[in-house]
Design a protein around this motif. Structure first.
Motif: not given
Length: 310
Positions: A257-265
């Motif tokens: 979910v965090l990756s959807w917002f670009g917080i992690v990748w």
């Protein structure tokens, strides 16, 4: 740990007195739960505090700092480190360096917490209370040691949990401190340490990881996905430790979910070869169990026939 290796001390004190005092106080203060009237709202507070900081261990200390299984910004990197330190399990560099050492020597005499070599309680919690492990090998973790803010947090790992305890008291008084910190931290610690102890004793083995690591569904629920330990020891750089959709891994779900917002990748996942091998091994084990059941059933029938014929 190899005592002949070059070790650069970052935790300067020979005896981490403050940490030891806080650690044993936390273990005892869980009994303060009897000083507060029970309420479900406090139980939910304890659970929320538990899972917040469990994520700090599983996703931050373990998957990010120990195995670099995903990428993030320097700001969020520090936030992850702070949440992990709130769990009262020392600093991120210390934790990750010792964990990398564990993988390097898993279930050998040099493993710092192998239950098969050193017993349950030592692997569960006694190992990190020894002065021997105040220091760590910097060469094991050059990727994160270069950040001064992480080194500061490592030296002052008591600041996040103390700040968290004070915040809980200021917001909700004694009841919040008891449930949100004392009770939650007690169960958080022991749940985390089961991965060092129980997950090397109880569970199933899918991959030949050349150690005693096991997959355990119940420990996976308790630790937000860390219980798929055999998976992890076979392919440790994956951000998801539950390799298949039916293996619950809440830490990975949150990272996704965090990756959807670009917080992690760049969340790493096991390659198809590893996944195919796992499916094949599961089928082989299922077939072996089926044949074993048939053999036992046939043996019982044969015995019954033999008894009736006499």
């Amino acid at each position: 740990m190899n005592s002949s290796s070059t070790v650069e001390p970052v935790v300067k004190e020979q005896a981490p007195l403050l940490f030891l005092i806080l650690f044993f106080l936390v273990q005892v203060t869980v009994l303060t739960v009897f000083t507060v009237p029970f309420s479900w709202s406090l139980v939910w507070l304890a659970l929320g505090s538990y899972f917040l900081r469990m994520f700090g261990i599983t996703a931050a200390y373990h998957r990010y700092f120990s195995h670099a299984s995903f990428k993030t910004s320097r700001v969020f990197q520090f936030i992850l480190a702070w949440i992990g330190a709130m769990s009262m399990q020392k600093g991120p560099i210390w934790w990750a360096a010792h964990h990398r050492n564990h993988h390097k020597y898993s279930d050998t005499e040099k493993d710092i917490h192998s239950p098969s070599r050193k017993g349950f309680w030592y692997s569960h919690m006694l190992w990190f209370l020894r002065n021997d492990y105040n220091d760590y090998e910097v060469k094991l973790i050059p990727d994160f040691y270069k950040y001064p803010e992480l080194r500061f947090l490592d030296r002052n790992h008591w600041i996040p949990p103390l700040s968290y305890a004070i915040l809980l008291y200021l917001v909700g008084g004694w009841a919040w401190l008891v449930y949100g910190y004392a009770v939650s931290t007690f169960f958080l610690g022991h749940a985390t340490w089961t991965i060092n102890s129980l997950s090397h004793v109880y569970g199933s083995v899918r991959y030949d990881s050349r150690d005693t690591s096991k997959n355990n569904f119940w420990l996976a629920l308790l630790t937000m996905g860390e219980g798929w330990h055999n998976n992890h020891h076979y392919y440790c750089s994956s951000a998801n430790q539950g390799f298949y959709w039916y293996e619950v891994d809440v830490s990975y779900y949150i990272l996704k979910v965090l990756s959807w917002f670009g917080i992690v990748w760049d969340l790493k996942k096991p390659p198809k070869k590893v996944l195919d091998e796992g499916i094949m091994r599961d089928r082989e084990q299922k077939e072996s169990k089926r044949l074993l059941r048939e053999t036992k059933r046939n043996a019982k029938l044969k015995n019954k026939v033999g008894v009736l014929s006499t």
